[in-house]
Each structure stands twice: as structure tokens, then as C-alpha cells.
Design a protein around this motif. Sequence first.
Motif, PDB file in Angstrom:
ATOM      1  N   PHE A 256     -29.275 -25.351  18.393  1.00  0.00           N
ATOM      2  CA  PHE A 256     -27.955 -25.969  18.256  1.00  0.00           C
ATOM      3  C   PHE A 256     -26.911 -25.371  19.197  1.00  0.00           C
ATOM      4  N   ARG A 364     -23.341 -27.484  18.407  1.00  0.00           N
ATOM      5  CA  ARG A 364     -23.550 -28.934  18.400  1.00  0.00           C
ATOM      6  C   ARG A 364     -22.259 -29.740  18.550  1.00  0.00           C
ATOM      7  N   GLU A 721     -25.660 -35.124  19.842  1.00  0.00           N
ATOM      8  CA  GLU A 721     -24.280 -34.780  19.518  1.00  0.00           C
ATOM      9  C   GLU A 721     -23.509 -35.905  18.844  1.00  0.00           C
TER      10      GLU A 721
END
Length: 756
Positions: A256, A364, A721
Amino acid sequence: MIAKPSIPAPLENPGAQIGKPVSRVDGRLKVTGGAKYAAEFNTPGLAHGYILSSAIARGRILSMDTAKALALPGVLQVFTHENRPGLPWFDRKWKDDDAPTGAPFRPLYDATIHHSLQPIALVVAESFELARYAARLIHVVYEAEEHRTDLHAAQAHAFTPGKDKGGFQPPPKPRGDADRALAEAEVSVDLHFTQAVEHHNPMEMHASTVIYHNDGTLTVHDKTQGPLNTQTYVCNVFDLSKDAVRVVSPFVGGAFGSGLRPQHQLFMAVLAATTLKRSVRVELSRPQMFSFGHRPETLQRVALGARKDGTLTAMIHEAVQETSQSENYVEVVVNWSGQQYKCDNVRLDYKLARMDTHTPLDQRAPGAATGVPALEIAMDELAARLGMDPLELRLKNYTEVDPNTDKPFSSKELRACFQQGAERFGWHRRNPVPRSMRQGRQLIGWGVASGVWDAMQGQAAASARLGIDGTLTVGSATADIGPGTYTAMTQIAADTLGLPIGKVSFQLGDSNLPMAPLQGGSWTVSSVGSAVKAVCDRLRGKLAGLAVGLDDGPLKGLKAEDLVFADGFLIARADPSRRMSITEVMRASGLLVLEDEARSIPYYRSQMRHTLGTHSAIFAEVRVDEDLGTVQVTRVVSAVAAGRIINPKMARSQVLGAVVWGIGMALEEESLTDQRLGRFMNHDFAEYHIPVNADIHDIDVIFVEEHDEIVNPLGAKGVGEIGIVGVPAAIANAIYHATGKRLCDLPITVDRILGT
């Protein structure tokens, strides 16, 4: 009567693999334990390191007594700033591909303490348990200094950063006079937001296993989002040639963003291995996962002005984020606001405040997951004050051109996202009055928000090797942190050469493979996928040239564009009876293997004339217990426009995971700092709350059809995303609809619901 021969129908891409919901090609390895992660590679004589972390947030180490630790049988060495080998002192050698401007943190560099939990010593022993026990015997004396870890206090000293590396674009210059337009607006809102610190917390903790070979070369198994980045970092810091360092990372158990930069366990493991001349593993504990980068705490103000018909007339978005004392970590937080809606008067401002913490790190949807929710909550509040449907307000100010740049979008199907998402959710049944929808003591709220993220492409290369048996191996030095890169690249290669999935394998996670950028930012399919297509196109061209040139072949005289590749065959498009298998073509040409390598470069000229982005519309339903203040997110519909979807099954999973994280951002995730100690106190899974199965209910994902011939050769945009960006706002807006309380501090915990 003699029947006329039938004319075969032309073939149209019968071997297509792109767009199919193919199951993960690496799935069996993962569920059976066959996939090996960084801390699972073993070798005879492997030593183990354990990191000792600082107990203060700022100051100096006055003394460190390691005698008791060294006296234990089996303890090989205790590395500290006092006995570490000499290393480059200048910052440039410590830079990595994701480093912001400034001076990177250098473990064991000197006696200075920069932040709490800073690594101050490495104990190396014959076993992990012994190393951990020995670390407890080290006595450290500190000279503590006053630390600054409170962003609310530090913002008084905030400064405006310059244009930094890593793709950061400073906010565009103001357009119009936003402050005056706000003051004169018929309807206005002015809200202040806080976004708490979050930590990545992937399931696999960071680890590095460094295999030391007799010739002094190293094989490094590292948890990384970029094997080449890890290799470059190790070579620079330890003055090694690239031939002496091979990085192998075939599987990554989530990252992430936490694996974009080399973390300190890598440095520690290589330091120990090169000094002791033996293999060493260093793995972080869960609390130590809170000792490096995080999503930065952010303070924001969003002010909007509008006419009574909902037309936006003013927009102000200001943000202050934390950074460390030595680096300028920056995010694109406010720029999205100037891009989302039409507005003639816009002022965007972004500042940094230095604090005694580790440099924050991309997490993220960095920047967008913080800035877009603030704007979308403010839009919801504006709609409430206008007495207007929140969806109608967004469509009223919809734009097909990026107002920040006056460039058209290469594609933008956000309007279709709103339409399809609203229909699936049943938005037309919403009673707009807060607290009007309930079931017993449960208040029901419906909220909507939009999301946006870049559609980026970087340079990448890939190699391909086609055997006479029709098996294809493609490779690139990218990573797979969980989105399904192995499978997506396999599909692209199989689709391009018309091969069955089972005939294709993709290699990654190895610095010996062709160049690839870091995996992050939702650009791996765009970047590496384009390189895979390019190299397979080259093989396709070679095969076609061979086939049409064979004197006795059934495809003699045709042109390459007249051929279709399907099921391992080259087939005449106009007459499917004329065909040759790949094996036949190669055998007739005297070839056992066809190999090639290709690099994919973005279409800079056409791309720069457009704004490239993915878009989404999120609809959320919550139930709030009127007495207890607890929140359940009972339904989410996420409609996403992300170009061509390579694998709808994996893409859906990506969005599902992002929505779950968005629920965590909205309601649970928060790293809490004791300002007296300057330390994160809930640095474990017992007290750092994340969503669990009982928190997650119905999530529906819609992929809106979107064609884009500019974004990259595949027409594909990433989805890692975009799935998270608008979710916290949709939930916060649903909570407002349920309770009538406008809450702007994330996460929205029970105490905030009951205390407002």
C-alpha cells in the motif's frame, strides 16, 4: 445442382483474453503456502537480527552499554552508531526512487534521535529469539530534548514547499478572486477538517533476507514495491556494483506504499551480512511497523460559495500537512479541488509543518484520499444549505475540461458513473430531510461523493521468449503487491499472441529482469502492461513475417495485418481454413526459440495535451444507533470509469478492498500520539482498529464503459487508488443525512457522533 461453397465468416479476435474474469494464475501457490515471501527464504548458517528502537522522540544517546548482550553465547554482534562500518556521509548516496527532497534518514548514523521508535541498534545472533532477548539487555542513556509532534501547534510555523520530485505539482495559481467571491456569495460554507495519521499495516511485515555468497555477492530477498529501487539503494549505500547485488521478491504480502522506499530493516540486514560475511535476516515486529512512514496528519479548510441555483462562484481549499525535520514530503492534496468542478474563482494553498516524526510515506491514493473527501463533504454541506440534491449539485457544476489547465480529459465518464451508480443504489428514493429515514432506533442515511485519481504511465521494458512448443515466458522487473500483476500481464501477453492462458507465464520481482518502475500509483498495467504488449507485438510481427513468407505454407502471400492469432494458430482473417500453428511456423523456419525485448514509452506529445484521470461515484448507506452512536455501513455502490478493464474479476476485488479501507478511514483507522512522549501509542492490531468481517456488508462495483486511445496502448487505467478516494466522504455525508450532524474530523468515532 452443385451447391456453391460457403464463404467463411471473417474472424475478429477469437483468442481474446483481455476482459475475461481469469482467476489468479498465482492463486494456488498463495493458498497452499507455495508462495515465498521475504522472510521465508532460508539458507544454511542464516543469522537473525533484531532492532532496538529509541525510547524518546528527540535528543541524543549519551551512552549505550551492550556488554550483557554480547556476553550471551550465540550473539554475534551488536551494531550501533559507535561501531558501524564507514558509509557514505553525503545524502545523494542514500536517495531512492521515491525520496522527497531533503536528507534521507540514515540508520545508526550518529547519536542523534530524530523520532520515537528510531532504530538505534541491531543485535545479530544465531536465532531470532536470542537476538530479541539480547536486545532487552542493552542499557541506553538518553539526553531528551523538547519534541514537536502536535500538528495543531506546529502549523504556526508551516511553510510553502517548492516543486519537489516524485510528481508533486504545486497548486495552480489562483484564478479570479476567491476571497471576494466567497464574501459576496448568495450561499456559502466554510468548514475545517482533520485527517488522522494512518499506518499501512500490510499483513506481511517488512523483512529482508540477505544471502551472502562466498564470492562476496549478495542475493537480497526484500519486501519491496520495486526490486530495482532496492538494488540501486544497496549498491549506492554500500558501494557495490549492480553485478554484486541481485534482488529477488516474487511475492509481497501487501504494501500500500510502505514498500516504495527501502526501509531500515534492509539497511540493517545488508550491513550485518557484509560485515559478518554471512547470511542475515532482519524482520520488523508489528509495533516496529509504526516506526517509519505513514499517511500524514492533515489540517484542511474548504470554503465554497454559490448562487442560489447551485452554480459555484468561489472555492478555497487550504491544507497543512506534517513532514519530518529533514525531508519535504509532499502530497497533491488541494489540486484536485480545482479540477473537479467548474468555478471561476479558485484559490488553493498547501503548506508543510516540520515535526519530530519519521518522514511520512505514500499510502494508497496519497493526497487524493485526504483532499478529495474534504471537498466532497463541503459540497454535501453546500447542497444542504441550498436545499438541493447533492447529486444534482455535482452535475450542475460538472466539467468536461480540467479547469486547472484548460485541457480536455482524455476520457471522462463520471456522468455515467453518477447515472449508473444512482440507479443501482436507488438514489431517487432518498428523503432529503436529515433524520427522516429510520428503522426503530436505527437512523438511516444515504450519502454520495465522487472520486478522482491520475491515470499515469511510466517507461518500462519487458522481455519475451517463445518456444517451439508454443509456450511463452514474459518478464519485467516489476512487483506484485497483491493486485494480480502476474495474472494481468499473462492475459495481455496471451491476448497479443493469441495463446491460451496456460501456455503463458510471467516473471517479475527480480532485478535481473528488464527495467520497470515502482509498483504504485495505479500505473503498473499502464506502464508494464504496455511494455508486455510491445514485446509480444514484436514477436507477433516476426511470426507473421515468417508465416507469409513460407513458399509451401497456407498463408503464403498474405500480409501480416490479414492474420489473426488464436489458440496458438496464425489464421487468415478472411478464410479461417488457412492456418498454421506457431509450432509449424517455427519448425518450418528452423527455429527452436524466438526472443525479443521491448521498451514502452508514454505518448508524451498527445498525453500532455490532455488531463489523464480515472473517476468514480460512490453511494453509501449507513445505520446509526440513535442511543449508542455506533455506525454500520450497510450498503456501498461504487461506479468506476477506468478505461479498458483487463480483468474484471481482479479489478472488482481491487475496488472491494479499497472500499473496505475507505470504511476504515471514515470510521476507525487512527494512529494516536501521546504528545508528552511523542509516540504512537496504539501500535498493534489490538488497538489500531481496522475493519473486520462484521463491519463489511453489501458492496456493489460497477465498471462504466470507457474508451481511451490516448492514455496508453492498452486503453487501460489502474483501479487500485480510485476505489478508495471518495468513500470516506460518501460515508460522512450519509452520517450527516442520518443524524443531522456535520462531522469533519476523520475518523468519525462514536465519541464524535455522541459529543456533537
